[in-house]
Write an enzyme that holds these catalytic residues in place. Structure first.
Site, PDB file in Angstrom:
ATOM      1  N   ARG A  68      -0.259  -9.182  13.319  1.00 31.25           N
ATOM      2  CA  ARG A  68      -0.808  -8.261  12.892  1.00 31.25           C
ATOM      3  C   ARG A  68      -1.918  -9.058  11.057  1.00 31.25           C
ATOM      4  O   ARG A  68      -3.053  -8.652  11.084  1.00 31.25           O
ATOM      5  CB  ARG A  68       0.212  -7.606  12.176  1.00 31.25           C
ATOM      6  CG  ARG A  68       0.376  -6.611  13.164  1.00 31.25           C
ATOM      7  CD  ARG A  68       1.804  -5.663  12.395  1.00 31.25           C
ATOM      8  NE  ARG A  68       1.802  -5.106  11.509  1.00 31.25           N
ATOM      9  CZ  ARG A  68       3.176  -4.746  10.562  1.00 31.25           C
ATOM     10  NH1 ARG A  68       4.139  -5.558  11.425  1.00 31.25           N
ATOM     11  NH2 ARG A  68       2.443  -4.417   9.641  1.00 31.25           N
ATOM     12  N   ARG A 126      11.138  -1.819  11.398  1.00 27.47           N
ATOM     13  CA  ARG A 126      10.496  -1.269  12.392  1.00 27.47           C
ATOM     14  C   ARG A 126      10.264  -2.312  13.193  1.00 27.47           C
ATOM     15  O   ARG A 126      10.193  -4.019  12.894  1.00 27.47           O
ATOM     16  CB  ARG A 126       8.763  -1.220  11.545  1.00 27.47           C
ATOM     17  CG  ARG A 126       8.468   0.129  10.749  1.00 27.47           C
ATOM     18  CD  ARG A 126       7.129   0.317   9.629  1.00 27.47           C
ATOM     19  NE  ARG A 126       5.971  -0.506  10.468  1.00 27.47           N
ATOM     20  CZ  ARG A 126       4.642  -0.746   9.869  1.00 27.47           C
ATOM     21  NH1 ARG A 126       4.958  -0.242   8.811  1.00 27.47           N
ATOM     22  NH2 ARG A 126       3.495  -1.268  10.126  1.00 27.47           N
ATOM     23  N   ARG A 180      11.586  -5.953   4.863  1.00 29.46           N
ATOM     24  CA  ARG A 180      10.814  -4.027   4.851  1.00 29.46           C
ATOM     25  C   ARG A 180      11.580  -3.804   5.917  1.00 29.46           C
ATOM     26  O   ARG A 180      12.330  -3.432   6.853  1.00 29.46           O
ATOM     27  CB  ARG A 180       9.675  -4.330   4.844  1.00 29.46           C
ATOM     28  CG  ARG A 180       9.239  -2.604   5.199  1.00 29.46           C
ATOM     29  CD  ARG A 180       7.829  -2.041   5.282  1.00 29.46           C
ATOM     30  NE  ARG A 180       7.238  -2.696   6.339  1.00 29.46           N
ATOM     31  CZ  ARG A 180       6.003  -2.886   6.720  1.00 29.46           C
ATOM     32  NH1 ARG A 180       4.873  -2.182   5.014  1.00 29.46           N
ATOM     33  NH2 ARG A 180       5.064  -2.907   7.395  1.00 29.46           N
ATOM     34  N   ARG A 229      -9.816   0.078   8.895  1.00 25.83           N
ATOM     35  CA  ARG A 229      -9.278  -0.909   9.066  1.00 25.83           C
ATOM     36  C   ARG A 229     -10.695  -2.077  10.107  1.00 25.83           C
ATOM     37  O   ARG A 229     -10.509  -3.483  10.746  1.00 25.83           O
ATOM     38  CB  ARG A 229      -8.007  -1.089  10.220  1.00 25.83           C
ATOM     39  CG  ARG A 229      -6.683  -0.803   9.063  1.00 25.83           C
ATOM     40  CD  ARG A 229      -5.603  -0.775  10.126  1.00 25.83           C
ATOM     41  NE  ARG A 229      -4.120  -1.228  10.314  1.00 25.83           N
ATOM     42  CZ  ARG A 229      -3.493  -0.824   9.981  1.00 25.83           C
ATOM     43  NH1 ARG A 229      -3.139   0.094   9.631  1.00 25.83           N
ATOM     44  NH2 ARG A 229      -2.323  -1.943   8.963  1.00 25.83           N
ATOM     45  N   LYS A 276       0.698  -1.216   0.337  1.00 24.14           N
ATOM     46  CA  LYS A 276       0.017  -0.183  -0.378  1.00 24.14           C
ATOM     47  C   LYS A 276       0.996   1.403   0.350  1.00 24.14           C
ATOM     48  O   LYS A 276       0.391   2.136  -1.463  1.00 24.14           O
ATOM     49  CB  LYS A 276      -1.012   0.419   1.313  1.00 24.14           C
ATOM     50  CG  LYS A 276      -1.770  -1.151   1.387  1.00 24.14           C
ATOM     51  CD  LYS A 276      -2.849  -1.314   2.676  1.00 24.14           C
ATOM     52  CE  LYS A 276      -2.439  -0.946   4.504  1.00 24.14           C
ATOM     53  NZ  LYS A 276      -1.282  -2.524   4.164  1.00 24.14           N
TER      54      LYS A 276
HETATM   55  P1  ADP Z   1       1.290  -1.644   7.429  1.00 26.88           P
HETATM   56  O1  ADP Z   1       1.510  -0.945   6.326  1.00 26.88           O
HETATM   57  O2  ADP Z   1       2.143  -3.103   7.489  1.00 26.88           O
HETATM   58  O3  ADP Z   1      -0.514  -2.403   6.854  1.00 26.88           O
HETATM   59  P2  ADP Z   1       0.423   0.497   8.836  1.00 26.88           P
HETATM   60  O4  ADP Z   1       1.535   1.390   9.131  1.00 26.88           O
HETATM   61  O5  ADP Z   1      -0.129   0.789   7.965  1.00 26.88           O
HETATM   62  O6  ADP Z   1       1.423  -1.285   8.385  1.00 26.88           O
HETATM   63  O7  ADP Z   1      -0.030   1.029  10.709  1.00 26.88           O
HETATM   64  C1  ADP Z   1       0.784  -0.114  12.059  1.00 26.88           C
HETATM   65  C2  ADP Z   1       0.253  -0.293  12.456  1.00 26.88           C
HETATM   66  O8  ADP Z   1      -0.481   1.293  13.344  1.00 26.88           O
HETATM   67  C3  ADP Z   1      -1.181  -1.156  12.428  1.00 26.88           C
HETATM   68  O9  ADP Z   1      -0.369  -2.556  13.137  1.00 26.88           O
HETATM   69  C4  ADP Z   1      -1.854  -0.413  13.688  1.00 26.88           C
HETATM   70  O10 ADP Z   1      -1.584  -0.324  15.253  1.00 26.88           O
HETATM   71  C5  ADP Z   1      -2.063   0.914  13.584  1.00 26.88           C
HETATM   72  N1  ADP Z   1      -2.982   1.675  12.436  1.00 26.88           N
HETATM   73  C6  ADP Z   1      -2.552   1.880  11.739  1.00 26.88           C
HETATM   74  N2  ADP Z   1      -4.032   2.460  10.332  1.00 26.88           N
HETATM   75  C7  ADP Z   1      -4.981   2.117  12.298  1.00 26.88           C
HETATM   76  C8  ADP Z   1      -6.241   2.311  11.922  1.00 26.88           C
HETATM   77  N3  ADP Z   1      -6.864   2.679  11.093  1.00 26.88           N
HETATM   78  N4  ADP Z   1      -7.030   1.591  12.543  1.00 26.88           N
HETATM   79  C9  ADP Z   1      -5.810   1.462  14.023  1.00 26.88           C
HETATM   80  N5  ADP Z   1      -5.524   1.606  13.858  1.00 26.88           N
HETATM   81  C10 ADP Z   1      -3.952   1.445  13.176  1.00 26.88           C
HETATM   82  P1  ADP Z   2       2.498  -2.139   2.938  1.00 23.74           P
HETATM   83  O1  ADP Z   2       2.343  -0.429   3.275  1.00 23.74           O
HETATM   84  O2  ADP Z   2       0.820  -2.630   2.584  1.00 23.74           O
HETATM   85  O3  ADP Z   2       2.427  -2.422   4.343  1.00 23.74           O
HETATM   86  P2  ADP Z   2       4.504  -1.952   2.203  1.00 23.74           P
HETATM   87  O4  ADP Z   2       5.041  -0.548   0.470  1.00 23.74           O
HETATM   88  O5  ADP Z   2       5.101  -0.811   3.487  1.00 23.74           O
HETATM   89  O6  ADP Z   2       3.274  -2.688   2.067  1.00 23.74           O
HETATM   90  O7  ADP Z   2       5.651  -3.542   1.392  1.00 23.74           O
HETATM   91  C1  ADP Z   2       6.011  -4.033   1.976  1.00 23.74           C
HETATM   92  C2  ADP Z   2       7.042  -4.283   1.713  1.00 23.74           C
HETATM   93  O8  ADP Z   2       6.620  -4.850   0.752  1.00 23.74           O
HETATM   94  C3  ADP Z   2       8.308  -3.839   1.258  1.00 23.74           C
HETATM   95  O9  ADP Z   2       9.956  -3.850   2.079  1.00 23.74           O
HETATM   96  C4  ADP Z   2       8.410  -2.745   0.129  1.00 23.74           C
HETATM   97  O10 ADP Z   2       9.844  -2.564  -0.710  1.00 23.74           O
HETATM   98  C5  ADP Z   2       7.879  -4.382  -0.319  1.00 23.74           C
HETATM   99  N1  ADP Z   2       7.238  -3.991  -1.491  1.00 23.74           N
HETATM  100  C6  ADP Z   2       6.005  -3.341  -2.201  1.00 23.74           C
HETATM  101  N2  ADP Z   2       5.484  -3.977  -3.316  1.00 23.74           N
HETATM  102  C7  ADP Z   2       6.131  -5.027  -3.803  1.00 23.74           C
HETATM  103  C8  ADP Z   2       5.616  -6.528  -4.971  1.00 23.74           C
HETATM  104  N3  ADP Z   2       5.273  -5.495  -6.499  1.00 23.74           N
HETATM  105  N4  ADP Z   2       6.594  -7.259  -4.783  1.00 23.74           N
HETATM  106  C9  ADP Z   2       7.069  -7.258  -3.722  1.00 23.74           C
HETATM  107  N5  ADP Z   2       7.888  -7.143  -2.872  1.00 23.74           N
HETATM  108  C10 ADP Z   2       6.794  -5.899  -2.696  1.00 23.74           C
END
Ligand code: ADP
Ligand code: ADP
Ligand code: ZN
Length: 216
Positions: free
Chosen positions: A171, A160, A127, A88, A13
């Site tokens: 998660r 992270r 990541r 979420r 994302k």
């Molecule tokens: P990822 O990209 O790996 O899904 P995020 O950076 O979006 O992780 O979120 C990291 C953490 O922040 C989540 O695991 C949760 O604890 C919190 N968080 C993010 N967005 C929300 C939301 N909309 N509602 C509740 N908690 C959230």
């Molecule tokens: P999210 O915000 O959904 O948690 P991220 O954009 O942070 O996901 O991506 C998670 C990890 O996967 C990062 O290390 C990123 O560089 C990698 N990644 C993202 N898109 C792809 C893809 N299409 N193929 C392989 N690795 C990816």
């Protein structure tokens, strides 16, 4: 264009949202990034949120919704936004609809990036994120030019705390239980654009562009 970007943790994302935001000239609003900025700055919100984030649990809805309501009211969202990481839960989705209605806005599309659960652990554990500008890399899939340094700003890359294997498992459980029902929720509203996220970063971006009627 008012867009929500959904998908399990590690789906890509943040990676897609960064590029989409530049192409569409709208802000990328990541709830996770806002929480992490607050944690870094030691604010009250950050201290509260960190109790949940460090375990991989969701921050309570009222905290999260209050934060996002203020953010969406800012001027740079007037011509659109990409909302990454919210909603979420179904409760958040209903609350978001109410916030948007209050502000005279509505969602145009919900982009769901679909990646098989078993691929996500590899994505999350590899990541690395820039401490300074939050740009995201992957040790194998999307490495920086110089190991440990951000291409964009030269900042230090870090892992992270919630990308540890223990927390990742929780998660993913939280996603399956609380967030995955949103796919049907938005499908029923006719807003869902489903994208195969199990392909290269560039191919995912191309599919998103096609789905949004953009020529990029
Ligand atoms: P990822 O990209 O790996 O899904 P995020 O950076 O979006 O992780 O979120 C990291 C953490 O922040 C989540 O695991 C949760 O604890 C919190 N968080 C993010 N967005 C929300 C939301 N909309 N509602 C509740 N908690 C959230
Ligand atoms: P999210 O915000 O959904 O948690 P991220 O954009 O942070 O996901 O991506 C998670 C990890 O996967 C990062 O290390 C990123 O560089 C990698 N990644 C993202 N898109 C792809 C893809 N299409 N193929 C392989 N690795 C990816
Ligand atoms: Zn950087």
């Amino acid at each position: 264009m008012n867009i929500v970007l959904m998908g399990p943790p590690g789906a890509g994302k943040g990676t897609q949202a960064e590029v989409m935001a530049r192409k569409l000239f709208v802000p990328h609003i990541s709830t996770g990034d806002i929480f992490r900025a607050n944690i870094k700055a030691g604010t009250e919100l950050g201290q509260l949120a960190n109790q949940y984030i460090s375990k991989g649990d969701l921050v309570p809805d009222e905290v999260t919704m209050g934060m996002i309501k203020d953010r969406l009211a800012e001027e740079d969202c007037a011509n659109g936004f990409i909302l990454d990481g919210l909603p979420r839960t179904i409760v958040q989705a209903d609350a978001l609809a109410a916030v948007l209605e209050e502000q005279g806005k509505k969602l145009d599309k919900v982009v769901n990036i679909d990646v098989p659960i078993e691929k996500l652990i590899e994505r999350l554990s590899g990541r690395r994120v820039c401490r300074n500008c939050s740009q995201t890399y992957h040790l194998q899939n999307n490495p920086p030019t110089e190991a440990g340094r951000c291409d964009e700003c030269g900042g230090e890359l870090y892992q992270r705390a919630d990308d540890s294997e223990e927390t990742i498992k929780n998660r993913l459980d939280v996603y399956l239980a609380q967030s995955s029902p949103l796919i049907e929720y938005y499908e029923a509203k006719g807003l869902l654009l489903s994208i195969d996220g199990d392909q290269s970063i560039n191919n995912v971006l191309a599919d998103v562009g096609r789905g949004l009627g953009q020529n990029w």
